[in-house]
Design a protein around this motif. Structure first.
Motif, PDB file in Angstrom:
ATOM      1  N   THR A 143       0.861  -1.390   0.108  1.00 47.12           N
ATOM      2  CA  THR A 143      -0.094   0.062   0.059  1.00 47.12           C
ATOM      3  C   THR A 143       0.815   1.224   0.131  1.00 47.12           C
TER       4      THR A 143
ATOM      5  N   LEU B  21      -5.253   6.651   0.883  1.00 43.01           N
ATOM      6  CA  LEU B  21      -6.617   6.373   1.140  1.00 43.01           C
ATOM      7  C   LEU B  21      -7.613   7.374   1.114  1.00 43.01           C
TER       8      LEU B  21
ATOM      9  N   VAL C 205     -10.868   7.700  -0.668  1.00 46.54           N
ATOM     10  CA  VAL C 205     -12.367   7.835   0.002  1.00 46.54           C
ATOM     11  C   VAL C 205     -13.077   9.009  -0.833  1.00 46.54           C
TER      12      VAL C 205
ATOM     13  N   SER D  20     -13.940   1.326  -5.947  1.00 48.20           N
ATOM     14  CA  SER D  20     -13.079   2.085  -5.006  1.00 48.20           C
ATOM     15  C   SER D  20     -13.222   1.574  -3.780  1.00 48.20           C
ATOM     16  N   ALA D  21     -14.530   1.072  -3.212  1.00 44.72           N
ATOM     17  CA  ALA D  21     -14.846   0.581  -2.094  1.00 44.72           C
ATOM     18  C   ALA D  21     -14.019  -0.645  -2.021  1.00 44.72           C
ATOM     19  N   THR D  22     -13.814  -1.451  -2.876  1.00 44.18           N
ATOM     20  CA  THR D  22     -12.902  -2.722  -2.801  1.00 44.18           C
ATOM     21  C   THR D  22     -11.509  -2.331  -2.605  1.00 44.18           C
TER      22      THR D  22
ATOM     23  N   ILE E 168     -10.498   0.755  -1.110  1.00 44.02           N
ATOM     24  CA  ILE E 168     -10.324   1.167   0.345  1.00 44.02           C
ATOM     25  C   ILE E 168     -10.420   0.044   1.437  1.00 44.02           C
ATOM     26  N   SER E 169     -11.144  -0.780   1.187  1.00 43.73           N
ATOM     27  CA  SER E 169     -11.290  -1.951   2.010  1.00 43.73           C
ATOM     28  C   SER E 169      -9.951  -2.744   2.425  1.00 43.73           C
ATOM     29  N   THR E 170      -9.107  -3.032   0.907  1.00 43.99           N
ATOM     30  CA  THR E 170      -8.011  -3.760   0.868  1.00 43.99           C
ATOM     31  C   THR E 170      -7.030  -2.828   1.436  1.00 43.99           C
TER      32      THR E 170
ATOM     33  N   VAL F 257      -7.194  -0.673   3.967  1.00 42.94           N
ATOM     34  CA  VAL F 257      -7.468  -0.895   5.384  1.00 42.94           C
ATOM     35  C   VAL F 257      -7.020  -1.992   5.871  1.00 42.94           C
ATOM     36  N   TYR F 258      -7.543  -3.050   5.285  1.00 40.92           N
ATOM     37  CA  TYR F 258      -6.921  -4.292   5.570  1.00 40.92           C
ATOM     38  C   TYR F 258      -5.633  -4.592   5.786  1.00 40.92           C
TER      39      TYR F 258
ATOM     40  N   HIS G 163      -3.727  -2.616   8.668  1.00 41.16           N
ATOM     41  CA  HIS G 163      -4.067  -2.910   9.998  1.00 41.16           C
ATOM     42  C   HIS G 163      -3.814  -4.461  10.457  1.00 41.16           C
TER      43      HIS G 163
END
Length: 93
Positions: free
Chosen positions: A40, A45, A49, A81-83, A85-87, A89-90, A93
């Motif tokens: 990443t 991010l 968003v 985009s949501a995919t 973003i989720s990736t 963040v995952y 963290h």
């Protein structure tokens, strides 16, 4: 010639649908690379968003004005985009 006639003459509906689908596909290489490399670094991010919020807004604009191209193409772009973003963040963290 009025603009509606001109739009029909150049097949504007087909042109704009084509570009709408290109918009959906434009982020797929980024998503593919992110999933396969799991890196990443260099990805913002906040930018994704913001892009997602804009895509949702334009998709809703299409829904409220019965513009299928805006609704579907920007909705699908928002899903990509949501995919992403989720990736991000995952993986962070």
């Amino acid at each position: 010639m009025i603009r509606e006639e001109f739009a029909r003459k150049i097949h504007w509906s087909k042109i704009v649908w084509t570009f709408g689908l290109i918009n959906v596909m434009a982020m797929l290489p980024q998503m593919w690379q992110l999933i396969h490399t799991r890196e990443t670094i260099g990805l913002s991010l906040e930018m994704f968003v913001l892009y997602f919020v804009i895509q949702i807004a334009f998709s809703l604009q299409g829904f409220f004005n019965r513009d299928k191209m805006l609704m579907w193409c920007l909705g699908l772009s928002a899903a990509v985009s949501a995919t992403i973003i989720s990736t991000i963040v995952y993986l962070r963290h």
